[in-house]
Motif scaffolding. Structure first.
Motif, PDB file in Angstrom:
ATOM      1  N   LEU A  88       6.501  33.753  82.232  1.00  0.00           N
ATOM      2  CA  LEU A  88       5.139  33.285  82.296  1.00  0.00           C
ATOM      3  C   LEU A  88       4.048  34.038  81.648  1.00  0.00           C
ATOM      4  CD1 LEU A  88       5.667  30.160  84.519  1.00  0.00           C
ATOM      5  CD2 LEU A  88       7.338  30.381  82.088  1.00  0.00           C
ATOM      6  N   ALA A  89       2.929  33.519  80.846  1.00  0.00           N
ATOM      7  CA  ALA A  89       1.724  33.397  80.423  1.00  0.00           C
ATOM      8  C   ALA A  89       1.499  35.329  79.116  1.00  0.00           C
ATOM      9  CB  ALA A  89       0.746  34.572  81.530  1.00  0.00           C
ATOM     10  N   ALA A  90       0.734  35.526  78.927  1.00  0.00           N
ATOM     11  CA  ALA A  90       1.014  36.789  78.351  1.00  0.00           C
ATOM     12  C   ALA A  90       2.237  37.681  79.411  1.00  0.00           C
ATOM     13  CB  ALA A  90      -0.390  37.366  77.818  1.00  0.00           C
ATOM     14  N   HIS A  91       1.899  38.151  79.913  1.00  0.00           N
ATOM     15  CA  HIS A  91       3.278  38.574  80.790  1.00  0.00           C
ATOM     16  C   HIS A  91       4.245  39.078  81.292  1.00  0.00           C
ATOM     17  CE1 HIS A  91      -1.190  39.211  82.622  1.00  0.00           C
ATOM     18  NE2 HIS A  91      -0.621  40.127  82.801  1.00  0.00           N
ATOM     19  N   GLY A  92       4.543  37.576  81.192  1.00  0.00           N
ATOM     20  CA  GLY A  92       6.270  36.942  80.858  1.00  0.00           C
ATOM     21  C   GLY A  92       6.938  38.080  79.527  1.00  0.00           C
ATOM     22  N   ARG A 100      11.905  29.828  80.962  1.00  0.00           N
ATOM     23  CA  ARG A 100      10.969  30.650  81.654  1.00  0.00           C
ATOM     24  C   ARG A 100      11.411  32.027  80.261  1.00  0.00           C
ATOM     25  NH1 ARG A 100      10.285  28.961  88.281  1.00  0.00           N
ATOM     26  NH2 ARG A 100      10.253  31.016  88.243  1.00  0.00           N
ATOM     27  N   PHE A 101      12.569  32.783  80.850  1.00  0.00           N
ATOM     28  CA  PHE A 101      13.157  33.870  80.099  1.00  0.00           C
ATOM     29  C   PHE A 101      13.373  33.349  78.926  1.00  0.00           C
ATOM     30  CE2 PHE A 101      16.949  35.570  78.872  1.00  0.00           C
ATOM     31  CZ  PHE A 101      17.216  36.430  78.360  1.00  0.00           C
ATOM     32  N   ALA A 102      14.071  32.354  78.495  1.00  0.00           N
ATOM     33  CA  ALA A 102      14.498  32.292  77.298  1.00  0.00           C
ATOM     34  C   ALA A 102      13.415  32.016  75.757  1.00  0.00           C
ATOM     35  CB  ALA A 102      15.563  31.049  76.533  1.00  0.00           C
ATOM     36  N   ALA A 103      11.860  31.373  76.466  1.00  0.00           N
ATOM     37  CA  ALA A 103      10.988  31.161  75.224  1.00  0.00           C
ATOM     38  C   ALA A 103      10.436  31.820  74.964  1.00  0.00           C
ATOM     39  CB  ALA A 103      10.377  29.738  75.687  1.00  0.00           C
ATOM     40  N   PRO A 104      10.386  32.917  75.402  1.00  0.00           N
ATOM     41  CA  PRO A 104       9.062  33.822  75.879  1.00  0.00           C
ATOM     42  C   PRO A 104       9.985  35.245  75.128  1.00  0.00           C
ATOM     43  CG  PRO A 104       9.719  34.088  78.415  1.00  0.00           C
ATOM     44  CD  PRO A 104      10.519  32.450  77.410  1.00  0.00           C
ATOM     45  N   ALA A 105      11.025  35.132  75.563  1.00  0.00           N
ATOM     46  CA  ALA A 105      12.326  36.631  74.867  1.00  0.00           C
ATOM     47  C   ALA A 105      12.548  36.233  73.554  1.00  0.00           C
ATOM     48  CB  ALA A 105      13.946  36.396  75.969  1.00  0.00           C
TER      49      ALA A 105
END
Length: 458
Positions: free
Chosen positions: A441-445, A143-148
């Motif tokens: 998650l989502a755009a906010h994440g 949940r952290f790694a993919a968007p980061a």
């Protein structure tokens, strides 16, 4: 706490790991900083290619990843496999949507600010430290790694000390997916060394999922250093049942919501608040289903609930249950640890809860449900909001006016009507009050660890 794999179903220590030396830690921090300076210039297309390749590996190796999770923290093998596949889904979601989420945001009429062009632009911050828990040892990290990573940041993972093999596997998957060395690194260090990493100027921000004390510590350190944080802490989620609800569906969902992940989930329903008109009917269904659950070896397909992840975790559950019983609570099922090895605890339902019991205010991180009777919607909301937490919430009603009231007045980061709380890549996830701040998650994440830079061109 030693860095080790200890099978919670047997209590046997399977494998131990040495901490990073100070020299090794400094090398990794230096690598993260140096790598970010180049990685931030890569394109969304390059990052997406690597992330999709890593997602392919997760799918291909789902059984292997599941066995790691089950061995290290005791979730059932089926649940672990679903977690691995959910990681792949989350990775593909950000590979597909990151560019759109972080696209420039131009002002429609720049002349109103005296410019030829005016816009907001999202840019990565740098190396981010993630302090992660053992209960969802791969999905929580993803949940952290993919968007980061898709935003152009690099990740440093300080995982829980009882899931070191999961932590190392995650680093290996990103490496084999094609991410350049240093984009995502696992730090095998003790909790006592986290502060030095947070204070290192090469680390620019942090995210933590865990206990309230841990969140308070990270927030204080990062506040002192003026570094951005996202915190997802505990929860004591209400599950409200009103007279118009489908009681069979509600009771089945209540069981699933309470015992998911062996009861060790921040968003698991924990307090079941039932309208007096249907209290007995719901309770009979709920307790009957809880009694039917099979506790046992998490590798067996017939097992519904595996062990609690740690010996201390089981002791904490027992303390809260015993305190409630001594103060007059009624045990409707469970309530006593089984004989034999491992850190098992049975599905338990407790009624007649009063405010003087610790269980009224504290989160129970295990398969223990508390039952409350409410005379009407006002009392249901009063009980639901009488907590310092505000992560998730559930309400079961087919009355539209009641649905809107719960949506409006439940004090939580998430409200699920006629369903149990679940994290989806497509929806923002996070809490209020002492459940933390910020969103995953989502755009906010993906925007949490970006600098939204204002650009004005005359």
């Amino acid at each position: 706490m030693p860095i080790a794999t200890t099978n919670p179903a047997t209590g046997e220590t399977v494998k131990t790991f040495d901490e990073l030396s100070e020299a090794e830690l400094q090398r990794k921090l230096g690598l993260a900083h140096d790598r970010w300076r180049a990685y931030r210039t890569t394109s969304f297309e390059e990052r997406a290619t690597w992330l999709r390749a890593a997602a392919d590996l997760f799918e291909e190796e789902a059984d292997f990843a599941a066995r790691l999770m089950t061995t290290e923290m005791g979730k059932t093998l089926g649940a672990a496999r679903r977690e691995a596949l959910k990681c792949a889904h989350g990775m593909r979601y950000y590979a597909d949507h990151a560019a759109g989420f972080l696209a420039d945001e131009p002002l429609a009429d720049p002349s109103q600010v005296g410019a030829k062009r005016a816009l907001g632009r999202y840019q990565p911050l740098g190396p981010v430290l993630a302090v992660m828990p053992w209960n969802f040892p791969m999905w929580q990290v993803m949940r952290f790694a993919a968007p980061a990573l898709m935003a152009g940041n690099v990740g440093l993972l300080k995982h829980a000390s009882n899931v070191p093999q999961c932590a190392l596997y995650l680093e290996d998957v990103f490496r084999r997916g094609g991410f350049p060395e240093g984009c995502f690194q696992t730090l095998l260090i003790s909790a006592g060394r986290v502060e030095s990493v947070l204070r290192d100027p090469r680390v620019v921000a942090a995210t933590l999922t865990g206990s309230e004390p841990a969140g308070r510590s990270v927030a204080a350190i990062c506040g002192d250093e003026i570094k951005h944080t996202v915190l997802e802490l505990g929860g004591s989620d209400p599950f409200i049942v009103m007279p118009s609800a489908d009681l069979d569906r509600a009771a089945q969902a209540a069981v699933e919501a309470r015992v998911q992940n062996n009861g060790q989930s921040c968003i698991a329903a924990k307090r079941f608040i039932v309208h007096s008109d249907v209290y007995d009917a719901f309770t009979g269904r709920f307790v009957s289903r809880m009694r039917e659950l099979k506790v046992g070896d998490p590798f067996e397909t017939s097992t519904d609930i595996g062990p609690v992840a740690t010996e201390q975790g089981r002791a904490d559950i027992e303390e809260l249950v015993d305190d409630a019983i001594s103060a007059g609570a009624t045990v409707l099922c469970g309530g006593q640890r089984p004989a034999g090895p491992g850190w098992f605890y049975p599905p338990t339902v407790i009624g007649d809860i009063t405010p003087d019991m610790r269980i009224f205010a504290e989160e129970v991180f295990g398969p223990v449900a508390s039952l409350y009777r409410a005379a009407d919607i006002e009392q249901a909301l009063e009980i639901a909001n009488a907590t310092s937490f505000g992560l998730g919430s559930n309400a079961w009603t087919n009355d539209e006016a009641e649905q809107q009231r719960f949506v409006s007045d439940l004090e939580a980061g998430q409200v699920f009507i006629n369903g149990k709380t679940i994290s989806y890549p497509e929806l923002p996830f996070g809490g209020i009050k002492r459940s933390g701040y910020g969103r995953e998650l989502a755009a906010h994440g993906i925007r949490e660890f970006c600098n939204l830079k204002t650009i004005w061109i005359g």
